[in-house]
Design a protein around this motif. Structure first.
Motif, short mmCIF file in Angstrom:
data_model
loop_
_atom_site.label_atom_id
_atom_site.label_comp_id
_atom_site.label_asym_id
_atom_site.label_seq_id
_atom_site.Cartn_x
_atom_site.Cartn_y
_atom_site.Cartn_z
N VAL A 1 0.83 -1.20 0.00
CA VAL A 1 0.00 0.00 0.00
C VAL A 1 0.87 1.26 0.00
N VAL A 2 1.90 1.27 0.86
CA VAL A 2 2.78 2.43 0.93
C VAL A 2 3.62 2.54 -0.33
N LYS A 3 4.12 1.40 -0.81
CA LYS A 3 4.96 1.40 -2.02
C LYS A 3 4.20 1.92 -3.23
N ASN A 4 2.91 1.54 -3.32
CA ASN A 4 2.08 1.97 -4.46
C ASN A 4 1.41 3.31 -4.22
N GLN A 5 1.64 3.90 -3.03
CA GLN A 5 1.10 5.22 -2.68
C GLN A 5 -0.43 5.26 -2.77
N ASN A 6 -1.06 4.21 -2.17
CA ASN A 6 -2.52 4.15 -2.12
C ASN A 6 -3.02 4.83 -0.85
N ASN B 1 -2.75 5.21 5.75
CA ASN B 1 -1.77 5.81 4.84
C ASN B 1 -2.36 7.11 4.30
N ALA B 2 -2.09 8.20 5.01
CA ALA B 2 -2.74 9.47 4.76
C ALA B 2 -2.43 10.02 3.36
N ALA B 3 -3.35 10.85 2.88
CA ALA B 3 -3.22 11.40 1.53
C ALA B 3 -1.98 12.28 1.39
N PHE B 4 -1.64 13.04 2.45
CA PHE B 4 -0.49 13.94 2.33
C PHE B 4 0.82 13.15 2.19
N ILE B 5 0.84 11.89 2.66
CA ILE B 5 2.01 11.04 2.47
C ILE B 5 2.05 10.47 1.05
N THR B 6 0.90 10.03 0.58
CA THR B 6 0.86 9.43 -0.76
C THR B 6 1.18 10.45 -1.85
N ARG B 7 0.90 11.73 -1.58
CA ARG B 7 1.16 12.77 -2.58
C ARG B 7 2.63 13.20 -2.60
N ASN B 8 3.38 12.80 -1.58
CA ASN B 8 4.77 13.22 -1.46
C ASN B 8 5.70 12.01 -1.63
N PRO B 9 6.42 11.90 -2.75
CA PRO B 9 7.29 10.74 -2.98
C PRO B 9 8.34 10.56 -1.88
N PHE B 10 8.89 11.68 -1.37
CA PHE B 10 9.91 11.57 -0.33
C PHE B 10 9.34 10.97 0.94
N LEU B 11 8.17 11.47 1.39
CA LEU B 11 7.54 10.94 2.60
C LEU B 11 7.16 9.47 2.42
N SER B 12 6.72 9.11 1.23
CA SER B 12 6.38 7.72 0.94
C SER B 12 7.60 6.82 1.08
N VAL C 1 10.30 7.47 2.93
CA VAL C 1 10.65 7.43 4.36
C VAL C 1 9.74 6.44 5.09
N LYS C 2 8.43 6.50 4.81
CA LYS C 2 7.51 5.58 5.48
C LYS C 2 7.77 4.14 5.07
N LEU C 3 8.15 3.92 3.82
CA LEU C 3 8.44 2.56 3.36
C LEU C 3 9.66 2.00 4.09
N ILE C 4 10.70 2.84 4.26
CA ILE C 4 11.89 2.40 5.01
C ILE C 4 11.51 2.09 6.46
N TYR C 5 10.70 2.97 7.05
CA TYR C 5 10.21 2.76 8.43
C TYR C 5 9.45 1.44 8.53
N TYR C 6 8.59 1.14 7.57
CA TYR C 6 7.83 -0.11 7.57
C TYR C 6 8.74 -1.32 7.44
N TYR C 7 9.74 -1.24 6.56
CA TYR C 7 10.65 -2.37 6.38
C TYR C 7 11.46 -2.63 7.65
N LEU C 8 11.94 -1.57 8.29
CA LEU C 8 12.67 -1.74 9.55
C LEU C 8 11.78 -2.32 10.64
N PHE C 9 10.54 -1.81 10.70
CA PHE C 9 9.62 -2.32 11.71
C PHE C 9 9.29 -3.79 11.44
N ALA C 10 9.09 -4.15 10.17
CA ALA C 10 8.79 -5.54 9.82
C ALA C 10 9.93 -6.46 10.24
#
Length: 492
Positions: free
Chosen positions: A209-214, A219-230, A232-241
Motif C-alpha cells: 500500500v505504501v509502495k504503491n502510494q494508495n 496511509n494518509a493522503a499527504f504522504i501518498t502525494r509526497n514521494p519523499f515521505l512515501s 521514508v515511510k516505506l523504510i520505516y515499515y521495512y525496519l519495523f517488519a
C-alpha cells in the motif's frame, strides 16, 4: 607531492582507527557483560515474584497460565477466542491457576465474566484471576498520531512489564497480537510463551500500500502525494517488519487464525516448525437452530453487519453502498430495506467513530433506514441474525471474519469483502455450490445486494443451505481440539 601527502594522511587516519579498535572492543565487551548481569538480575527478581501468585496445593505449586488481553471486556471475535481458549484449558487442566491481564479497570472481574456469557454464551467452570493494568493507554492508537505501529509496540512493552511485575506465570499466551511482549516474558520472566495471531501488526500488503502510494485509513493522503515521505515511510515499515519478525520468532508456539494470516506470519517470523492454523471458534451450533426459511417476520428485508467499530472495519463503505442501493430502489421495484450495524465499542475513539457514521448516514439521507446497535446481548444478536436476509462485511484483508461465519450459520446470505480470510477460507464453494458472495467496491456491493434481493426465495434458500453446511469446520469443538493440540508442547 599532493598525492604523497594525501596517501600519508590516509595512512595516519587508518592507524588512528586501528588504535581505537582494541579499546573500543574492550569497552563493548564490558558493556555487554554489564548488560547481561543487569538483565539476569532482573530475571531473578521477576522470578521471585512468582511466589506471590503460584499457590501451593497438596504440597505442589500450581501451574500458572496467563493470557495477555488488555481489552478482554470488548465484544469482538478476539475476545471469543480468549474465552473459548480458557474454557478448553480449564477442561483439560482443571488444577491450574488461570490469569488474564486486562486494562478494563472500570469493571470488576465478575462483570467481565458476565459480559462474556451475555455476548458469547460462554460460562467458565473454574475461577479466573484478573490482573488489572493501569497503563493500557500506552497501547491506544490515539496516543500516537504518527509512527503509530512503533509507538503502540513500544507501549506494549511497558504494559507487559506492568503485567509481569504483578504476576509471573509459567505459561504466557498473548491472545491479542502484542508480539513485543513475547521476549519480555520469555527471557526476563522465564516463561514458556505462545501466541494466537489474529492479524499481523504489519504485513506485506501494508508494505505494498505504501509502495504503491494508495490512500487508506493508515496511509494518509499527504504522504501518498509526497514521494519523499512515501520513501521514508516505506523504510520505516521495512525496519519495523524486521524487528517484528525478530520478536515474533521468540514464541515457542504460534497459532494463526486463517490462511491469509499464516502466509504473512511465515513470511515475517519464519517459524514454520511451530506455527499452526487454528480457526477461531464460532458458535455455529447456537445459530443452527434458527429455521431455514424465507425470513418474513418483518416486512421488507433486513441487512445486518457484525463487527467492532474500528476504522479498518470500514463501516462507511456499508452505509455508502446501502445509500446507493436505496437510490437504485427509487428507479426500480425493491421492497423496504433497513441496515442494522451491530458491534462493540472499546473506548471513546470507537464511540466517536459511531457518531461519525451516524453523521454520514444523515449526510447521505438514509438516517431513517440505518440503525446502530452497540454492545448488545447475545440473544438480541441472534434475533437480528434470524430476521436478516443479508449479512454485510467490508473490511479489506480481514484476518478471518467470525461475524461472517455466524451469519452463514444463522442462514443469512453473506456479502463479504473479496480479500483475506472471507475470500480464502470462508466464502468458498462447498461441494461445488455457492455459499455466499464477494465484492470490493461501493458499486459492487450495491449491485450484489440488489442481485441477492432479486433472487427467488428458492434460490436464496439453496445458498443458505450451502453456507450452513460449510461452517461445521469453524465450530467451538474444532477450535478446542486444534488449540489444545497446538499448545500441548508448552505443558511439557
Amino acid at each position: 607531492m599532493a598525492t604523497t601527502k594525501g596517501g600519508w594522511c590516509l595512512c595516519e587516519l587508518l592507524r588512528f582507527f586501528y588504535s581505537l579498535f582494541l579499546p573500543g572492543l574492550t569497552i563493548c565487551g564490558i558493556l555487554c557483560i554489564c548488560l547481561f548481569i543487569f538483565l539476569w538480575g532482573i530475571r531473578l527478581l521477576v522470578r521471585r515474584k512468582k511466589e506471590s501468585v503460584a499457590t501451593s496445593k497438596n504440597g505442589k505449586n500450581q501451574l500458572v497460565i496467563a493470557f495477555f488481553h488488555p481489552y478482554c471486556n470488548a465484544g469482538g471475535g478476539g475476545e471469543r477466542v480468549l474465552w473459548c481458549a480458557l474454557r478448553a484449558l480449564q477442561k483439560k487442566y482443571p488444577e491450574a491457576v488461570y490469569v488474564v491481564y486486562t486494562g478494563d479497570v472500570n469493571v470488576s472481574g465478575q462483570q467481565i465474566l458476565e459480559g462474556a456469557f451475555q455476548r458469547f454464551n460462554i460460562r467458565l467452570t473454574h475461577p479466573v484471576k484478573f490482573v488489572f493494568l493501569r497503563k493500557r493507554y500506552l497501547v491506544e492508537d490515539s496516543l500516537y498520531p504518527h509512527f503509530t505501529l512503533l509507538g503502540q509496540s513500544l507501549g506494549s512493552i511497558f504494559l507487559g512489564w506492568e503485567a509481569l511485575m504483578q504476576c509471573v506465570p509459567d505459561i504466557y499466551i498473548d491472545s491479542m497480537g502484542y508480539a513485543f511482549t513475547l521476549p519480555l516474558f520469555k527471557y526476563l520472566g522465564g516463561c514458556r510463551v505462545g501466541c494466537y495471531v489474529h492479524y499481523p501488526t504489519i504485513s506485506t500488503d501494508m508494505l505494498s500500500v505504501v509502495k504503491n502510494q494508495n490512500v487508506v485509513f493508515n496511509n494518509a493522503a499527504f504522504i501518498t502525494r509526497n514521494p519523499f515521505l512515501s520513501k521514508v515511510k516505506l523504510i520505516y515499515y521495512y525496519l519495523f517488519a524486521f524487528i517484528y519478525g525478530l520478536v515474533g520468532s521468540c514464541s515457542d508456539v504460534v497459532m494463526v487464525n486463517s490462511s491469509w494470516t499464516l502466509n504473512h506470519i511465515l513470511s515475517l517470523w519464519k517459524v514454520g516448525n511451530c506455527t499452526n492454523t487454528v480457526y477461531p471458534p464460532c458458535d455455529v451450533q447456537t445459530f443452527l437452530d434458527i429455521p431455514l426459511h424465507e425470513k418474513k417476520t418483518t416486512p421488507g428485508h433486513l441487512l445486518v453487519s457484525i463487527g467492532q467499530f474500528r476504522p479498518e472495519k470500514n463501516h462507511s463503505l456499508q452505509i455508502k453502498a446501502f445509500a446507493k442501493l436505496l437510490s437504485q430502489k427509487v428507479a426500480g421495484p425493491l421492497p423496504s430495506l433497513k441496515l442494522v450495524l451491530i458491534g462493540g465499542c472499546r473506548n471513546q475513539d470507537d464511540e466517536l467513530r459511531v457518531s461519525q457514521l451516524r453523521k454520514l448516514s444523515e449526510d447521505l439521507g438514509v438516517q431513517e433506514d440505518v440503525e446502530f446497535k452497540i454492545n448488545i446481548p447475545f440473544d438480541e444478536l441472534k434475533t437480528y441474525l434470524s430476521e436478516a436476509t443479508i449479512g454485510l462485511h467490508t473490511m479489506w484483508n480481514e484476518h478471518f471474519g467470525i461475524g461472517v461465519v455466524e451469519c452463514m450459520a444463522a442462514g443469512t446470505i453473506v456479502l463479504a469483502h473479496n480479500s483475506g480470510g472471507p475470500k480464502l477460507d470462508i466464502v468458498v464453494p462447498h461441494g461445488g455450490e455457492v455459499t455466499g458472495f464477494l465484492a470490493d467496491s461501493e458499486e459492487g456491493y450495491a449491485e450484489t445486494m440488489a442481485d441477492i434481493l432479486s433472487m427467488s426465495e428458492e434460490k436464496r434458500l439453496q445458498v443458505r443451505r450451502n453456507a450452513r453446511a460449510s461452517v461445521s469446520r469453524f465450530s467451538d469443538q474444532e477450535f478446542e481440539l486444534a488449540f489444545l493440540s497446538s499448545v500441548e508442547s508448552l505443558f511439557k
